[in-house]
Design a protein around this motif. Structure first.
Motif, PDB file in Angstrom:
ATOM      1  N   SER A 187     -67.021 -38.866  54.016  1.00 21.72           N
ATOM      2  CA  SER A 187     -66.135 -39.930  54.526  1.00 21.72           C
ATOM      3  C   SER A 187     -65.277 -40.172  53.167  1.00 21.72           C
ATOM      4  CB  SER A 187     -66.702 -41.138  54.598  1.00 21.72           C
ATOM      5  OG  SER A 187     -67.473 -40.908  55.924  1.00 21.72           O
ATOM      6  N   VAL A 188     -64.118 -40.493  53.476  1.00 23.98           N
ATOM      7  CA  VAL A 188     -62.737 -40.797  52.478  1.00 23.98           C
ATOM      8  C   VAL A 188     -62.368 -42.151  52.846  1.00 23.98           C
ATOM      9  CG1 VAL A 188     -60.693 -40.187  51.499  1.00 23.98           C
ATOM     10  CG2 VAL A 188     -62.341 -38.578  51.815  1.00 23.98           C
ATOM     11  N   LEU A 189     -62.176 -43.181  51.979  1.00 25.76           N
ATOM     12  CA  LEU A 189     -61.342 -44.466  52.263  1.00 25.76           C
ATOM     13  C   LEU A 189     -60.348 -44.592  51.325  1.00 25.76           C
ATOM     14  CD1 LEU A 189     -62.475 -47.683  53.368  1.00 25.76           C
ATOM     15  CD2 LEU A 189     -61.576 -47.680  51.175  1.00 25.76           C
ATOM     16  N   LEU A 190     -59.044 -44.908  51.792  1.00 24.48           N
ATOM     17  CA  LEU A 190     -58.116 -45.032  51.034  1.00 24.48           C
ATOM     18  C   LEU A 190     -57.530 -46.581  51.289  1.00 24.48           C
ATOM     19  CD1 LEU A 190     -55.487 -44.105  49.213  1.00 24.48           C
ATOM     20  CD2 LEU A 190     -54.201 -43.872  51.402  1.00 24.48           C
ATOM     21  N   ILE A 191     -57.674 -47.268  50.040  1.00 24.75           N
ATOM     22  CA  ILE A 191     -57.133 -48.661  50.033  1.00 24.75           C
ATOM     23  C   ILE A 191     -55.488 -48.545  49.873  1.00 24.75           C
ATOM     24  CG2 ILE A 191     -57.375 -50.945  48.823  1.00 24.75           C
ATOM     25  CD1 ILE A 191     -60.199 -50.125  48.114  1.00 24.75           C
ATOM     26  N   GLN A 281     -67.502 -51.406  55.273  1.00 24.37           N
ATOM     27  CA  GLN A 281     -67.932 -51.584  56.579  1.00 24.37           C
ATOM     28  C   GLN A 281     -66.973 -50.489  57.208  1.00 24.37           C
ATOM     29  OE1 GLN A 281     -68.162 -55.671  58.875  1.00 24.37           O
ATOM     30  NE2 GLN A 281     -66.109 -54.605  59.950  1.00 24.37           N
ATOM     31  N   ALA A 282     -65.620 -50.306  56.896  1.00 24.89           N
ATOM     32  CA  ALA A 282     -65.084 -49.501  57.561  1.00 24.89           C
ATOM     33  C   ALA A 282     -65.447 -48.069  57.418  1.00 24.89           C
ATOM     34  CB  ALA A 282     -63.518 -49.351  57.011  1.00 24.89           C
ATOM     35  N   VAL A 283     -66.114 -47.706  56.103  1.00 22.26           N
ATOM     36  CA  VAL A 283     -66.777 -46.402  56.099  1.00 22.26           C
ATOM     37  C   VAL A 283     -68.036 -46.444  56.975  1.00 22.26           C
ATOM     38  CG1 VAL A 283     -67.877 -44.873  54.445  1.00 22.26           C
ATOM     39  CG2 VAL A 283     -65.813 -46.150  53.889  1.00 22.26           C
ATOM     40  N   ASP A 284     -68.789 -47.228  57.153  1.00 22.08           N
ATOM     41  CA  ASP A 284     -70.006 -47.227  57.886  1.00 22.08           C
ATOM     42  C   ASP A 284     -69.789 -46.951  59.251  1.00 22.08           C
ATOM     43  OD1 ASP A 284     -71.671 -47.544  55.470  1.00 22.08           O
ATOM     44  OD2 ASP A 284     -72.015 -49.581  55.739  1.00 22.08           O
ATOM     45  N   TYR A 285     -68.701 -47.783  59.928  1.00 24.73           N
ATOM     46  CA  TYR A 285     -68.469 -47.650  61.122  1.00 24.73           C
ATOM     47  C   TYR A 285     -67.344 -46.702  61.308  1.00 24.73           C
ATOM     48  CZ  TYR A 285     -71.317 -51.882  61.917  1.00 24.73           C
ATOM     49  OH  TYR A 285     -72.479 -52.820  62.262  1.00 24.73           O
ATOM     50  N   SER A 286     -66.991 -45.897  60.528  1.00 27.07           N
ATOM     51  CA  SER A 286     -65.912 -44.928  60.712  1.00 27.07           C
ATOM     52  C   SER A 286     -64.517 -45.589  61.341  1.00 27.07           C
ATOM     53  CB  SER A 286     -66.359 -43.997  61.530  1.00 27.07           C
ATOM     54  OG  SER A 286     -67.469 -43.293  61.382  1.00 27.07           O
TER      55      SER A 286
END
Length: 323
Positions: A187-191, A281-286
């Motif tokens: 997973s990748v999250l961009l703020i 949460q965004a990462v956990d829930y995709s």
């Protein structure tokens, strides 16, 4: 007709809910929380620091990356206090825009953990002045920008581009292969920022460079479907992020926007703790795109339907009076 509309809305809500629940179960069943390996770029302050705290508190392995060694080590100590697991938290000083630094970070992850599961891109810079003002042309002046002023604007634009676009680009090129190779559920999250999709006065360079990195990662999500990409777009966040703006004049204090403060303990704006919680949460829930607050999604939609309304609202919010 009305009944059919509500039926469709209800059906879509149910499908969306099932999709979120399924994704949550899928990732949780593949990667236990105490086994998740999380890299946080830009973790020495603000939202990144809070994300590190929250991941450490739930037992994840956390790699703290920032440009200042004293701040990185401070966050590492804070995380270890929340999670006493051996090698649960590691930290290293690195600059996201430095290729050698990012390759070194990748090597550390391979050596210490054998890979990575989650990448959080929280690093970035701010710019809080109107573009022509940076070039030395005030809003009330009928003057052309001088050669020197244009060069100043270019220099600031290059600094903003380097921090908000090239940094995330270098991170993506450096980390996507190892992420895909070593994680069962990468997973990748961009703020990013609401300013990346809703234009605002005095955020010309900040918004445009954040928008560029957002589109870059959205395209990467299409090119690498095995990785779950999430994008978080918060509005004004309380803290000192904008106090180190790249368009800060040597002869004046940092420009602080309406509703914010250079005090890191400011109570104005969104709380870093809350934004960090939404990021995890965004990462956990995709979750793909998350507006904070979520009502900002309506503002984004309205900009395309009634741009004049949103432009006027933006001028009012930032106290901006055009010539």
């Amino acid at each position: 007709m009305l009944s059919s509309t509500w039926t469709l809305f209800f059906a879509l809500s149910v499908v969306f809910g099932i999709r979120i629940y399924t994704h949550k179960r899928q990732r949780a069943s593949v990667i236990r929380r105490d086994k998740e390996r999380v890299l946080i770029l830009g973790a020495s302050s603000g939202i990144g620091r809070e994300i590190a705290h929250q991941y450490a508190a739930r037992g994840a392995k956390v790699c703290v990356v920032g440009r200042r060694d004293d701040k990185v080590m401070a966050v590492v100590g804070e995380c270890r206090a929340k999670n006493s697991t051996l090698k649960g938290t590691i930290g290293t000083t690195a600059d996201i825009v430095n290729v050698k630094d990012m390759v070194r970070v990748r090597s550390i992850l391979e050596e210490e953990w054998g890979g990575i599961d989650t990448v959080i891109v929280s690093a970035g810079v701010s710019a809080t002045r109107p573009l022509l003002e940076i070039a030395g042309v005030g809003l009330q002046q009928d003057l052309d920008a001088s050669e020197e002023g244009i060069q100043v604007a270019l220099n600031v634009a290059e600094a903003a581009t380097k921090g908000n676009y090239l940094g995330p680009l270098i991170a993506a090129v450096s980390l996507i292969p190892i992420l895909k190779r070593t994680s069962k559920s990468p997973s990748v999250l961009l703020i990013s920022s609401v300013g990346a999709v809703i234009p605002a006065p005095s955020r010309t360079l900040y918004g445009s460079t954040k928008s560029a990195s957002l589109l870059l990662y959205q395209a990467l999500a299409i090119e690498h479907p095995s990785i779950r990409f999430s994008f978080v777009l918060p509005s004004t966040v309380a803290g000192d992020f904008r106090a180190s703006a790249v368009d800060r004049s040597n002869s004046q204090p940092a420009q602080v926007p309406v509703g914010t403060s250079s005090n890191p303990n400011s109570t104005s704006g969104l709380k870093s703790y809350y934004v960090a919680k939404q990021c995890i949460q965004a990462v956990d829930y995709s979750e793909k795109v998350v507006f904070i607050p979520r009502t900002m999604r309506i503002g984004h939609l309205l900009y395309w339907i009634w741009p004049g309304l949103i432009e006027n609202k933006a001028r009012t919010k930032y106290g901006f009076t055009p010539k």
